[in-house]
Enzyme design. Structure first.
Site, PDB file in Angstrom:
ATOM      1  N   GLU A  64     -14.881  14.899-112.105  1.00 50.60           N
ATOM      2  CA  GLU A  64     -14.922  16.173-112.224  1.00 50.60           C
ATOM      3  C   GLU A  64     -16.116  16.691-112.992  1.00 50.60           C
ATOM      4  OE1 GLU A  64     -11.025  18.989-114.693  1.00 50.60           O
ATOM      5  OE2 GLU A  64     -12.706  18.267-115.817  1.00 50.60           O
ATOM      6  N   ASP A 261      -5.811  24.329-114.599  1.00 44.94           N
ATOM      7  CA  ASP A 261      -6.115  23.693-113.240  1.00 44.94           C
ATOM      8  C   ASP A 261      -6.489  24.725-112.803  1.00 44.94           C
ATOM      9  OD1 ASP A 261      -6.677  20.673-113.171  1.00 44.94           O
ATOM     10  OD2 ASP A 261      -5.565  20.572-111.035  1.00 44.94           O
TER      11      ASP A 261
END
Length: 380
Positions: A64, A261
């Site tokens: 990420e 998220d």
């Protein structure tokens, strides 16, 4: 038309009255803090020609953050840092054998040792997009720095794993064209849906993969309409293919609510609106979110069910939440929407970058919002 066609990127910071010289100074300051500040940086050089981004809350390097860092670098014309991050990724995170051959291990220790041998698809998406942009901005080099070839190989693995004797599972459900939370699973993550990336993959991926990504772009825009609540605009962290929140607890917890998220969903919709302006109904979600949270920053305090019911779980990344809502304001068009958006953009502008142990995720989302709201998150 979107910026892909008219080459015009919206500078919302300037639209609300912030002088361009102040905007550029803020970007310079943020880059200095994020990449180079001795105490607050996320980026670290490793040896003569590599570098990594550290998740400061977990003291690891994640696909990420590594792929985010590459996207920031290509947007900011920081080729040396881009190449360092990419070489670290290929050296330590890339898997060339086993079930997940062709993918990147989602978490490594900062010395390069893998913590896990599974991938996280948002990393592959950002790696591929950043590599295509690097190819177009700087030109392809040799070996792993032949950026466009590397991007195409990543995307080919994401679609074709499991075919023709190649072991493993794809990152997209090949039947419904939705990206998966992890390969081989039967649900998705709304914040992984990046139709503005897929539009470009449909132009630049291997010829045999282009139709798939064109379809995926339309599917994801439709999906985001159903995944974002009709009243609040909130989406869940993990969701079913019909857009409904995950209704079961997994081994690592429950993720059917609006939490960390999920913050990225509004930011993604905002950037897609600038790049392509293809509205299937999803562009109203960030406006509904701003209305739900209102004009009191105190509302940004906890986890919520997607219908707006608060839970007793406190927010972990308040700056990240404000940043993504502000980036989502890129969808605003009418005077009423702009009045609401202006408040959120000003709140974002007046927030300092986060310091301390939990700064990684917040400051990544802050950097992307700063680039997007200043017309510096561009297609190359």
């Amino acid at each position: 038309m979107g910026a892909f066609e008219n080459k015009t990127y919206r500078n919302l910071l300037k639209e609300i009255g912030i002088p361009e010289e102040e905007i550029q100074a803020r970007i310079k300051e943020a880059v200095q803090t994020f990449f180079y500040d001795e105490n607050e940086r996320i980026y670290h050089e490793a040896g003569a020609d590599m570098g990594y981004l550290c998740d400061t809350g977990n003291n690891d390097a994640r696909t990420e953050g590594m792929s985010y860092g590459m996207m920031m670098c290509v947007q900011l014309d920081m080729k040396e840092e881009f190449d360092r991050i990419w070489k670290w990724s290929k050296t330590y995170m890339f898997m060339d054998e086993g079930e997940n051959e062709g993918y990147f291990a989602w978490s490594c220790q900062t010395n390069g040792t893998k913590n896990a041998y599974g991938p996280a698809p948002d990393g592959e998406e950002f790696y591929a997009m950043a590599l295509f942009f690097a190819s177009h901005r700087w030109g392809d080099g040799e070996g792993i720095f032949e950026y466009s070839r590397e991007a195409k190989e990543i995307l080919s693995a994401c679609i074709h794993k499991g075919e023709n004797g190649r072991v493993g599972c794809p990152m997209w459900n090949r039947d419904n064209h939705q990206i998966l939370f992890v390969p081989g699973i039967d649900f998705t993550d709304p914040s992984y849906h990046l139709p503005h990336f897929y539009e470009l993959f449909a132009l630049w991926a291997n010829d045999e993969d282009r139709e798939f990504f064109k379809k995926a772009a339309a599917v994801s825009r439709d999906y985001l309409v159903t995944a974002c609540h009709k009243d609040t605009g909130l989406s869940a962290e993990y969701a079913n293919f019909d857009g409904s929140p995950m209704d079961k607890e997994l081994a690592w917890g429950y993720y059917g609510n609006f939490f960390s998220d999920a913050y990225r969903t509004a930011a993604n919709i905002g950037l897609d609106s600038v790049w392509f302006s293809d509205d299937h109904g999803q562009q109203s979600a960030p406006i509904r979110m701003m209305k739900f949270f209102g004009t009191d920053l105190e509302a940004v305090r906890c986890e919520y069910k997607i219908d707006g019911t608060p839970t007793d779980k406190p927010v972990l990344h308040p700056l990240g939440l404000v940043s993504t809502i502000a980036q989502g304001a890129l969808v605003a068009k009418t005077p009423e929407e702009m009045e609401l958006a202006t408040k959120w953009i000003k709140w974002f502008w007046n927030q300092p970058m986060r310091k301390g142990v939990r700064r990684y995720y917040d400051n990544c989302l802050y950097m992307f919002a700063l680039l997007a709201l200043s017309a510096n998150y561009r297609i190359y």
